[in-house]
Write a protein that holds these residues in place. Structure first.
Motif, PDB file in Angstrom:
ATOM      1  N   ASP A 181       0.839  -1.199   0.000  1.00  9.35           N
ATOM      2  CA  ASP A 181       0.000   0.000   0.000  1.00  9.35           C
ATOM      3  C   ASP A 181       0.873   1.248   0.000  1.00  9.35           C
ATOM      4  N   ILE A 182       1.838   1.274  -0.939  1.00  7.52           N
ATOM      5  CA  ILE A 182       2.797   2.378  -0.867  1.00  7.52           C
ATOM      6  C   ILE A 182       2.313   3.653  -1.534  1.00  7.52           C
ATOM      7  N   SER A 183       1.265   3.570  -2.339  1.00 10.07           N
ATOM      8  CA  SER A 183       0.816   4.810  -2.974  1.00 10.07           C
ATOM      9  C   SER A 183      -0.308   5.448  -2.177  1.00 10.07           C
ATOM     10  N   SER A 184      -0.980   4.686  -1.378  1.00  8.74           N
ATOM     11  CA  SER A 184      -2.100   5.213  -0.601  1.00  8.74           C
ATOM     12  C   SER A 184      -2.574   4.072   0.281  1.00  8.74           C
ATOM     13  N   SER A 185      -2.895   4.380   1.529  1.00 10.91           N
ATOM     14  CA  SER A 185      -3.280   3.309   2.440  1.00 10.91           C
ATOM     15  C   SER A 185      -4.604   3.648   3.095  1.00 10.91           C
ATOM     16  N   HIS A 186      -5.403   2.599   3.381  1.00 12.80           N
ATOM     17  CA  HIS A 186      -6.665   2.893   4.063  1.00 12.80           C
ATOM     18  C   HIS A 186      -6.544   2.697   5.578  1.00 12.80           C
ATOM     19  N   HIS A 187      -5.340   2.363   6.050  1.00 15.84           N
ATOM     20  CA  HIS A 187      -5.179   2.196   7.486  1.00 15.84           C
ATOM     21  C   HIS A 187      -4.952   3.547   8.151  1.00 15.84           C
ATOM     22  N   LEU A 192      -2.581   9.739   7.761  1.00 16.20           N
ATOM     23  CA  LEU A 192      -3.803  10.508   7.591  1.00 16.20           C
ATOM     24  C   LEU A 192      -3.872  11.097   6.198  1.00 16.20           C
ATOM     25  N   VAL A 193      -2.705  11.405   5.639  1.00 14.57           N
ATOM     26  CA  VAL A 193      -2.684  11.956   4.290  1.00 14.57           C
ATOM     27  C   VAL A 193      -2.529  10.787   3.348  1.00 14.57           C
ATOM     28  N   ARG A 194      -3.504  10.627   2.430  1.00  7.14           N
ATOM     29  CA  ARG A 194      -3.515   9.404   1.646  1.00  7.14           C
ATOM     30  C   ARG A 194      -2.881   9.555   0.272  1.00  7.14           C
TER      31      ARG A 194
ATOM     32  N   SER B 573      -9.296  25.296  -3.652  1.00  4.48           N
ATOM     33  CA  SER B 573      -8.257  25.333  -2.639  1.00  4.48           C
ATOM     34  C   SER B 573      -6.911  25.101  -3.311  1.00  4.48           C
ATOM     35  N   ASP B 574      -5.866  25.102  -2.526  1.00  5.49           N
ATOM     36  CA  ASP B 574      -4.550  24.812  -3.081  1.00  5.49           C
ATOM     37  C   ASP B 574      -4.171  23.383  -2.751  1.00  5.49           C
ATOM     38  N   GLY B 575      -3.212  22.887  -3.484  1.00  5.81           N
ATOM     39  CA  GLY B 575      -2.748  21.532  -3.223  1.00  5.81           C
ATOM     40  C   GLY B 575      -2.257  21.405  -1.797  1.00  5.81           C
ATOM     41  N   TYR B 576      -2.456  20.234  -1.196  1.00  7.60           N
ATOM     42  CA  TYR B 576      -2.117  20.037   0.208  1.00  7.60           C
ATOM     43  C   TYR B 576      -0.609  19.971   0.395  1.00  7.60           C
TER      44      TYR B 576
END
Lengths: 285, 635
Positions: A181-187, A192-194, B573-576
């Protein structure tokens, strides 16, 4: 007419199946982690809630990318049921994936950008195995049509055990599950930033979630094909694979992208290529 | 027949008038005029002559044969003198050996050299004529705008624009004859003319590097030309034939050696391993000539010849080796392209890769691979020409060819970015032409049902993954977008009209060809493939429907969605950035309130796809396969 009905059935039912599977995933994961966890239908509540939210966007192109992502994802499944060519369908699936990546790139934020790059690395990693899987199916079933392969009486799994294992290995990459899940994780406990979806919010995020349900259904459909000689075994195998995925997801830490890439290419060559070579050898000899 | 002659004469005339042209304006008018005339000729060829194809023309004339001979001698004298001047003795030697063979043939076997049919025309030549005529002459329109900027930005290079245009138009003229020639001696003469033309174009800037690379190209292609001449000599002496159609009618086991020699010529010209170096070196040339070399001329002559020979290659050791050379080139070049940040190098490696796929198709020689090979030539020509042109345009505005410098290009040059996106999509995305052709190639590889097929499938699956990777990251770079609120000056306005119009037509062609693709297949490619392979070949109609749906959706969807949401209210908004974003230009306020800039770079995976290592391995493999091919023919 039958085809149209099949397509409509797929377009309606596939996200429901995918959503329930996502719900099961969350319930089971909670049990594994000794949490109370959400109810089974939580993913649907989440998506409905997302539609209610204000949608913040960075630019208007983002919406087009998100919509194209979900539409092409749904269409890929429709191609399968239309009896279309599975290779073409896989290319359509790639196109759908590319739209999500482009959407992330387009937002110009470092988190999305990194997520996009990493998703792309995963694509690089799993693509050879996906193509080899399709080729293997064709070699055994002598057809590129999803329906004809499904109707084939041959136990494909017995001809393609290596390809099946290789496909299992890349499945978590496609589903964005740990250890890939290296590009985006649901955990939530991991981040927190996906990554990939950092800059999608509200209804656009909901669309991406629905696309993910479609994809889950589609991929489990591919797993089913390996066992399609017996529909009951096939369905059990597809669900079994998904539960195995949940188990692995909860018990393995994330791998680095380098390892994900090299291992996936190596496994595709040894298990996928090796399996096909043996098939050629047997057919030739 | 008249139209074929017309297609030769029109670019020659365009070349002849060049010295009289003084201003940029009149040059553009001449270029647009010739583009219209030549494209008209190609379209007329399609509508008038398609019914009678394949047609053979006698066009017998001693004067022409004499002119060809005189041309060969002049050409060799020029190459020898230039070679001696620059102390490139290998090139001189190769040229002398070649002219010795040609003169020897003329002296001792002159009576056998007259062909029954000197020219011919079939559906494959019509497709080639389309590429040469329409893409080639559009590139010349583009060149009018480009060369002006080129000389403004490179004052150190002597302005020889008329010379440049003359060479380019003669290049096109010789390509036309090349695809219509049935007489192998004529074909060989045009083959050498294209070698000379690319030598002159690569050396245009006249720097040490340019001269060096021009000679590399010359030497490698002269080696191919020598093999070609050897092949003709063998055919003429042993079998008494100098015609392509009679060669193709031969039993393939009785012409093994000449086919090996001709294939070698095809492999050098199409820049396959181990001869890829010349095409990569050709990058020093001004962009329009790169576009010409990569899309409509030169390298396409190589794959054209190989595809023509492919019935003789099928199921032979020669064919297998040609296939392996192509397959290896495809994989190696695709992998290396991942590690390149120079846009032109990415394009160059991708050309080598795609040509490799075509060469592999030619070596297999089944109906399916022939079909795929021809479509790969067509779609590659359009998309690659478009990409070279847009990279050239961007380079003149940003003063860089580095992909990393193309960040947020969509804000700075929206129109050119749109062209580039179409070009890149055309190169690798479903349902655009290249991917459809790759899909057909993959199916054809499966259908040949041999170990060689499996090797190709594996090569193709890995190479395609790399292709997907390097194109998408490039596309992501240029479409990443700053917030509309901050305008950063639109540089599209500074792009010349000639460049933009040529690029726009290319972009439209890329899309239209995909929509018209079933038609092209039914009218041109399927009949040709069926005639050559003797089986009734066709693609399942259901797949055309799927592709048609996908193309239409891909065009319509983004437009519809953006239109529908025109009035929808979203919070902009702007990119995070995990902090307070100052501007969407990737600035944020860090600790202590300092304005910080973030810069994002793509992944190049140099540790896996390093150029040197992989290229060396590929070269070794290429040499090995070629040795096996030649050895197989001699034994």
């Amino acid at each position: 007419m039958k085809i149209i009905l099949g397509v409509i059935l797929y377009i309606v039912a596939a996200p429901l199946v995918g959503g329930i599977l996502a719900g099961i995933d969350r319930v089971l994961s909670a049990k594994l982690q000794s949490r109370v966890g959400p109810p089974l239908l939580q993913p649907f509540y989440d998506v409905l809630k997302l539609f209610e939210k204000r949608t913040m966007i960075v630019n208007r192109f983002q919406n087009a990318y998100a919509w194209c992502h979900v539409i092409f994802m749904a269409m890929t499944g429709a191609f399968f049921f239309e009896g279309g060519d599975i290779l073409l369908a896989v290319f359509a699936l790639t196109l759908a994936g590319i739209f999500l990546i482009l959407g992330a790139y387009s937002s110009n934020s470092p988190y999305s950008y990194l997520g996009a790059e990493r998703e792309l690395v995963l694509m690089l990693a799993y693509e050879p195995m996906v193509i080899l899987t399709m080729v293997g199916m064709y070699m055994v079933a002598q057809s590129f049509s999803f329906m004809e392969i499904a109707a084939s009486q041959r136990p494909i799994i017995l001809y393609l055990p290596g390809v099946f294992l290789g496909f299992l290995y890349i499945l978590p990459m496609k589903l964005r599950k740990s250890p890939f899940d290296i590009s985006s994780s649901h955990h939530a406990h991991q981040e927190l930033v996906r990554g990939l979806t950092s800059d999608f919010s509200g209804s656009m995020l909901a669309l991406i979630e629905i696309a993910h349900w479609y994809e889950t259904t589609l991929l489990l459909g591919l797993v089913y094909l390996f066992f399609s000689f017996n529909p009951v075994v096939g369905v059990c195998a597809a669900f079994g694979t998904y539960f195995l995925g949940i188990l692995v997801d909860n018990s393995y830490a994330r791998l680095k992208w380098e390892l994900a890439f090299t291992s996936a290419w190596g496994i595709a060559l040894v298990l996928g290529g090796g399996n096909l070579a043996i098939l050629y050898f047997i057919a030739g000899g | 027949m008249e139209i074929v002659l017309f297609l030769f004469i029109a670019p020659v005339l365009a070349a002849v008038i060049q010295p009289a042209i003084r201003t940029i304006r009149s040059r553009s008018i001449a270029a647009v005029g010739s583009a219209i005339v030549i494209s008209g000729g190609v379209i007329a060829l399609f509508f008038l002559d398609i019914k009678e194809s394949p047609a053979f023309f006698t066009a017998h004339s001693n004067a022409v044969n004499m002119a060809v001979l005189a041309g060969e001698i002049l050409l060799s004298v020029y190459v020898v003198i230039t070679g001696l001047k620059h102390k490139r003795y290998l090139a001189v030697l190769l040229m002398l050996a070649q002219i010795a063979i040609i003169l020897g043939l003329e002296l001792f076997y002159g009576d056998r050299l007259s062909a029954a049919h000197n020219l011919f025309l079939d559906r494959f030549s019509i497709i080639m004529a389309f590429i040469i005529g329409i893409i080639g002459s559009l590139i010349m329109v583009y060149a009018c705008g480009y060369m002006k900027d080129f000389h403004t930005q490179h004052p150190e290079v002597r302005d020889r624009s008329s010379f440049f245009f003359i060479v380019c138009y003669l290049f096109l003229a010789s390509m036309f004859v090349l695809v219509f020639a049935n007489n192998l001696v004529w074909l060989h003469f045009c083959w050498e003319l294209t070698t000379l033309a690319s030598f002159l174009l690569i050396g245009y800037a006249d720097t040490d590097e340019a001269v060096n690379n021009a000679f590399t190209a010359l030497t490698m292609n002269l080696l191919g030309g020598l093999a070609f001449a050897g092949g003709i000599a063998y055919l003429c002496v042993a079998h008494g034939i100098v015609e392509l159609d009679r060669l193709l009618a031969m039993n393939k086991y009785s012409v093994v050696l000449p086919v090996v020699l001709l294939s070698l010529a095809g492999i050098t010209k199409s820049a396959q391993l181990p001869f890829s170096g010349w095409l990569l070196g050709a990058m020093v040339a001004p962009t329009p000539s790169s576009a010409l070399l990569h899309s409509s001329t030169m390298v396409k002559a190589g794959v054209y010849l190989l595809l023509r020979l492919s019935p003789l290659l099928a199921h032979t050791l020669t064919g297998s080796m040609v296939t392996l050379v192509g397959g290896a080139s495809f994989l190696v070049a695709s992998l290396i392209a991942v590690s390149q940040r120079n846009a032109k190098w990415v394009l160059a490696y991708s050309t080598v890769a795609n040509l490799g796929l075509i060469v592999a198709c030619a070596g297999i020689g089944s109906a399916g691979t022939l079909w795929a090979g021809i479509f790969l030539i067509l779609f590659h020509a359009v998309a690659k020409s478009l990409l070279f042109q847009s990279v050239g345009t961007v380079e003149h505005r940003l003063h860089s060819r580095d992909i990393e410098d193309m960040d947020n290009l969509i804000n700075r040059m929206p129109r050119v970015t749109a062209m580039m996106v179409v070009g890149i999509s055309g190169m690798f995305l479903a349902p655009f032409g290249m991917l459809i052709s790759k899909w057909a190639a993959l199916k054809a590889f499966i259908d040949i049902d041999s170990m060689l097929g499996l090797v190709l499938i594996v090569l193709l699956s890995y190479g395609s993954a790399a292709t997907l990777f390097f194109w998408t990251k490039w596309m992501g770079k240029i479409i990443s977008m700053k917030n509309k609120k901050i305008e950063s000056g639109n540089m599209d306005a500074a792009v010349s009209r000639q460049e933009l119009s040529s690029e726009s037509i290319h972009a439209v062609l890329t899309v239209v060809l995909c929509l018209a693709f079933p038609l092209i297949s039914q009218l041109l490619v399927e009949p040709y493939v069926s005639r050559i392979s003797g089986i009734d070949y066709g693609i399942a109609r259901g797949n055309y429907v799927i592709m048609g749906i996908m193309v239409s959706m891909l065009i319509a969807l983004p437009v519809i969605i953006i239109r529908l949401q025109r009035h929808a209210q979203f919070v902009m908004s702007d990119g995070y950035t995990s902090g307070h974003t100052v501007s969407s230009d990737r600035h944020y306020i860090g600790s202590l309130g300092i304005d910080r800039k973030i810069s994002m770079k793509n992944i190049y995976m140099k540790e896996y796809f390093g150029e040197k290592k992989i290229f060396a391995a590929g070269t070794a493999a290429g040499i090995l396969f070629i040795i096996a091919m030649v050895a197989g023919a001699l034994i």
